[in-house]
Scaffold this active site. Structure first.
Site, PDB file in Angstrom:
ATOM      1  CB  VAL A  18      -0.974  -0.008   1.210  1.00 13.10           C
ATOM      2  CG1 VAL A  18      -1.834   1.252   1.206  1.00 13.10           C
ATOM      3  CG2 VAL A  18      -1.853  -1.258   1.194  1.00 13.10           C
ATOM      4  CE  LYS A 233     -10.364  -5.111   6.770  1.00 16.28           C
ATOM      5  NZ  LYS A 233     -10.174  -6.065   5.682  1.00 16.28           N
TER       6      LYS A 233
HETATM    7  N1  HSE Z   1      -6.082  -8.800   4.291  1.00 20.00           N
HETATM    8  C1  HSE Z   1      -7.222  -7.973   4.102  1.00 20.00           C
HETATM    9  C2  HSE Z   1      -8.201  -8.718   3.209  1.00 20.00           C
HETATM   10  C3  HSE Z   1      -6.940  -6.652   3.465  1.00 20.00           C
HETATM   11  O1  HSE Z   1      -7.883  -9.771   2.702  1.00 20.00           O
HETATM   12  O2  HSE Z   1      -9.296  -8.218   3.035  1.00 20.00           O
HETATM   13  C4  HSE Z   1      -6.465  -5.654   4.444  1.00 20.00           C
HETATM   14  O3  HSE Z   1      -7.414  -5.456   5.450  1.00 20.00           O
END
Ligand code: HSE
Length: 466
Positions: A18, A233
């Site tokens: 990123v 999240k």
């Molecule tokens: N590893 C995460 C995913 C992306 O596969 O969605 C970063 O949060």
């Protein structure tokens, strides 16, 4: 710059996929109209663990720091972009240092926000600086701004999403192994690998390896596969959706490692797909947050979401339902969200990180997930003996559970079929219930376990008719 855009000197911490994409987009490409038009926004310093690594981008124009917190403290840095990751250690030190010194922070770090979000937001508010984190959830899909800004007039009651690209990629690749089995097996053989056994584990491991090869899975995939990445999240989304204090510990979290190819086939036959779904609901009984494998309608808003794609379905009083679908992982998609936050900061748009003051966020009581009422998919494995199916259904009936269907299937992937056709071997039995409580199902399964009917831990999957 007459439009309020300020000069913004950025210190970038973390030069993984990123970070490198941010540099390429911000410095070399200058794609969108805002960045094409703006000269005063730029990276002045970078920091990462390994200076020597070739990242395919020229870092010579930037001052190098081994210590990202020292970079955050430097006088000529206005904004720290934190892409280190992790809830503690260097990431936490760097962000705390930057905010305490009155510098803006843009971060993609969901673990940090889910763990220390309230404390960090309060510091940012006190110092009048940004703590922006669009990139922390669902990669390139603007879910943070949608909840915090676009839907600010709504009362949101539920969010449900596919929040981990790696898991969704693995599940859909496993499905493609099933639906186009010949093709995938041929591919492995062509690659000279005839040694791998076929079956569930093969499908899972091969799909995970492909996710890693394509750069979707994190270096250590445990957090993805066991559901923690989605849980971080979801905890952030809940706070924004409901105005509640982030409660990561309150997220009931299960991953996908126990979902087998057999379950995916069963789901398909029944008109569903299995997704790792994060669901948060606020009701009079409290806040329920859960991340678990869930059956969704094959033709519903989430059932058709394949590969590394993420999706979020928001239910709210004014809009009804809104589903956002897009790229949830990967360097460029996540960098797109980082750039959106950088542009906001450069324009002087500093908003409260969670939409309202940190001290105004409510502490919602946790709703017990076991009281959830709905349909369930239950896969048990039993010894195939006379009367077993009757015993299983009796235990369900005792708990007042009505069955929509019961299927005893040959598990073609398990290679446990007796060649002489005798019964007695362990076989999977699939039960689909009508609406019932999870408590009732768990009690029935406990009783079956005490009866020594089950040969392995059962799999319980909620059905969301969504
Ligand atoms: N590893 C995460 C995913 C992306 O596969 O969605 C970063 O949060």
């Amino acid at each position: 710059m007459g439009d309020g855009t300020k000069t913004l000197r950025i210190g970038l911490a973390g030069l993984g996929t990123v970070g490198v994409s941010v540099i390429k987009s911000l410095v070399q490409n200058k794609n969108g109209p805002f960045f094409m038009d703006c000269q005063g926004v730029g990276v002045v310093a970078v920091s990462a663990r390994n200076r020597a690594r070739d990242r395919g981008v020229d870092l010579s124009p930037y001052r190098w720091y081994d210590d990202p917190a020292a970079m955050a403290a430097a006088d000529d840095i206005d904004c720290v972009v934190e892409l280190i990751g992790g809830a503690e250690g260097a990431a936490f030190d760097t962000v705390r240092t930057a905010l305490a010194q009155g510098k803006h922070v843009v971060t993609a770090n969901k673990a940090l926000l889910a763990t220390h979000g309230l404390e960090l937001a309060e510091t940012a508010e006190q110092r009048g600086v940004a703590l922006a984190f669009e990139a922390a959830v669902a990669g390139g899909i603007p879910v943070i701004k949608t909840l915090r800004e676009a839907l600010v007039g709504n009362r949101v009651t539920k969010v449900a999403g596919i929040l981990n690209g790696t898991c969704n990629f693995i599940l859909t690749t496993m499905e493609s192994y099933h639906f186009n089995g010949g093709e995938r097996r041929a591919r492995s053989a062509a690659a000279g690998d005839n040694s791998r056994p076929e079956g569930d584990n093969f499908a899972f491991t091969e799909s995970l390896a492909e996710a890693q090869r394509l750069g979707y899975a994190e270096a250590d995939p445990t957090s993805d596969i066991e559901g923690f990445d989605s849980a971080y999240k979801l905890a952030i989304l809940s706070s924004l959706a409901f105005g509640t204090v982030i409660d990561f510990d309150g997220v009931h979290t299960e991953g996908i490692s126990r979902v087998s190819l057999f379950d995916l086939k069963m789901a398909d036959e029944l008109g569903f797909r299995i997704k790792l779904l994060g669901v948060a609901e606020l009701s009079d009984e409290g806040l329920e947050q859960r991340v678990q494998p869930t059956m969704v309608l094959k033709n519903g808003a989430l059932g058709g979401v394949s590969g590394v794609t993420n999706a979020l379905k928001i239910t709210a009083d004014m809009i009804g339902e809104l589903t956002l679908v897009g790229p949830g992982a990967g360097g460029a998609a996540t960098a797109s969200a980082v750039l959106s936050d950088i542009a906001d900061v450069a324009k002087g748009r500093v908003v409260r990180p969670f939409g309202i003051a940190g001290r105004s966020l409510k502490r919602a009581p946790r709703r017990k997930s076991s009281v959830h009422t709905g349909g369930f998919y239950i896969r048990v494995r039993v010894f195939d003996r006379p009367g077993v199916a009757a015993q299983v259904t009796r235990r369900m009936a005792e708990q007042g559970i009505s069955l929509e269907s019961i299927l005893q299937k040959r598990d073609e992937t398990a290679a446990r079929i007796d060649p002489a056709g005798r019964s007695g071997a362990p076989v999977p039995v699939v039960l689909i219930t009508y609406a019932t409580t999870e408590d009732a199902v768990r009690t029935a399964l406990e009783r079956m376990q005490n009866d020594e009917l089950l040969t392995e831990q059962p799999l319980l999957v909620r059905i969301e008719r969504t």
